[in-house]
Design an enzyme around this catalytic site. Structure first.
Site, PDB file in Angstrom:
ATOM      1  N   VAL A  35     -18.007  64.316  54.870  1.00 16.26           N
ATOM      2  CA  VAL A  35     -18.364  63.464  53.740  1.00 16.26           C
ATOM      3  C   VAL A  35     -19.570  64.107  53.058  1.00 16.26           C
ATOM      4  O   VAL A  35     -20.609  64.316  53.707  1.00 16.26           O
ATOM      5  CB  VAL A  35     -18.716  62.037  54.207  1.00 16.26           C
ATOM      6  CG1 VAL A  35     -18.927  61.126  52.996  1.00 16.26           C
ATOM      7  CG2 VAL A  35     -17.626  61.469  55.118  1.00 16.26           C
ATOM      8  N   HIS A  62     -24.891  72.496  52.061  1.00 13.07           N
ATOM      9  CA  HIS A  62     -24.669  71.333  51.182  1.00 13.07           C
ATOM     10  C   HIS A  62     -24.506  70.174  52.161  1.00 13.07           C
ATOM     11  O   HIS A  62     -23.632  70.227  53.043  1.00 13.07           O
ATOM     12  CB  HIS A  62     -23.408  71.548  50.331  1.00 13.07           C
ATOM     13  CG  HIS A  62     -23.109  70.444  49.347  1.00 13.07           C
ATOM     14  ND1 HIS A  62     -22.830  70.685  48.012  1.00 13.07           N
ATOM     15  CD2 HIS A  62     -23.031  69.099  49.504  1.00 13.07           C
ATOM     16  CE1 HIS A  62     -22.593  69.524  47.396  1.00 13.07           C
ATOM     17  NE2 HIS A  62     -22.709  68.544  48.289  1.00 13.07           N
ATOM     18  N   LEU A  63     -25.364  69.175  52.019  1.00 16.56           N
ATOM     19  CA  LEU A  63     -25.371  68.029  52.928  1.00 16.56           C
ATOM     20  C   LEU A  63     -23.958  67.537  53.246  1.00 16.56           C
ATOM     21  O   LEU A  63     -23.163  67.305  52.341  1.00 16.56           O
ATOM     22  CB  LEU A  63     -26.185  66.893  52.281  1.00 16.56           C
ATOM     23  CG  LEU A  63     -26.260  65.560  53.037  1.00 16.56           C
ATOM     24  CD1 LEU A  63     -26.987  65.741  54.351  1.00 16.56           C
ATOM     25  CD2 LEU A  63     -26.965  64.521  52.170  1.00 16.56           C
ATOM     26  N   HIS A  64     -23.661  67.424  54.540  1.00 14.42           N
ATOM     27  CA  HIS A  64     -22.349  66.898  54.933  1.00 14.42           C
ATOM     28  C   HIS A  64     -22.459  66.169  56.262  1.00 14.42           C
ATOM     29  O   HIS A  64     -23.175  66.591  57.158  1.00 14.42           O
ATOM     30  CB  HIS A  64     -21.281  67.991  54.995  1.00 14.42           C
ATOM     31  CG  HIS A  64     -21.600  69.162  55.889  1.00 14.42           C
ATOM     32  ND1 HIS A  64     -22.497  70.147  55.542  1.00 14.42           N
ATOM     33  CD2 HIS A  64     -21.114  69.506  57.100  1.00 14.42           C
ATOM     34  CE1 HIS A  64     -22.552  71.049  56.499  1.00 14.42           C
ATOM     35  NE2 HIS A  64     -21.738  70.688  57.480  1.00 14.42           N
ATOM     36  N   THR A  65     -21.747  65.059  56.345  1.00 15.44           N
ATOM     37  CA  THR A  65     -21.688  64.282  57.581  1.00 15.44           C
ATOM     38  C   THR A  65     -20.297  64.456  58.185  1.00 15.44           C
ATOM     39  O   THR A  65     -19.292  64.312  57.490  1.00 15.44           O
ATOM     40  CB  THR A  65     -21.951  62.784  57.296  1.00 15.44           C
ATOM     41  OG1 THR A  65     -23.234  62.654  56.688  1.00 15.44           O
ATOM     42  CG2 THR A  65     -21.924  61.964  58.587  1.00 15.44           C
TER      43      THR A  65
END
Ligand SMILES: [Zn+2]
Length: 135
Positions: free
Chosen positions: A37, A91-94
């Site tokens: 996400v 790139h920020l990802h969960t």
């Protein structure tokens, strides 16, 4: 790379695409149905996410955690984020990973698997998307 997926320029098996973020399959899943996400805006770490974006982004993560479990018939999920160290894409990802009791995942050793083909990957994305509840 994730900016390219958000923009639709890089192919991905998308689960959902909304104002608060985009969710798609990890191409090398820990377990099949492993979703990433990401916020639409290019941000590298959690520290970079503006406070006003937190509720929308994490609400999306929460919805995906429910959808992965329900849609894939999993026993539960593992939800995690690497910041800088072990962060493979800046790139920020969960990560939302489906879990099953006895699946062998221990601690922070993350074995990776592959989808048999695009059709199998698409079916996982579709099953999670179908289980996604409203905002
Ligand atoms: Zn980016």
């Amino acid at each position: 790379m994730f900016c390219g997926i958000v923009a639709g320029e890089v192919p991905a098996f998308r689960v959902v695409d909304e104002a608060d973020g985009v969710a798609f399959l990890d191409t090398r899943p820990v377990f099949k149905g492993h979703v990433l996400v990401v916020p639409r805006t290019h941000l590298v770490t959690l520290a970079d996410l503006p406070p006003e974006a937190l509720p929308g982004y994490f609400r999306l993560v929460q919805r995906l955690a429910v959808a992965v479990e329900i849609g894939l018939g999993a026993g539960g999920t593992f939800v995690a984020m690497n910041n800088k160290v072990s962060q493979s894409v800046p790139h920020l990802h969960t990560h939302v990973v489906p879990r099953t009791k006895g699946d062998g995942l221990r601690g922070f050793f993350w074995p990776r698997t592959r989808y048999a083909d695009d059709a199998e990957a698409r079916s996982y994305a579709e099953r999670v998307a179908a289980a996604l509840t409203g905002p």
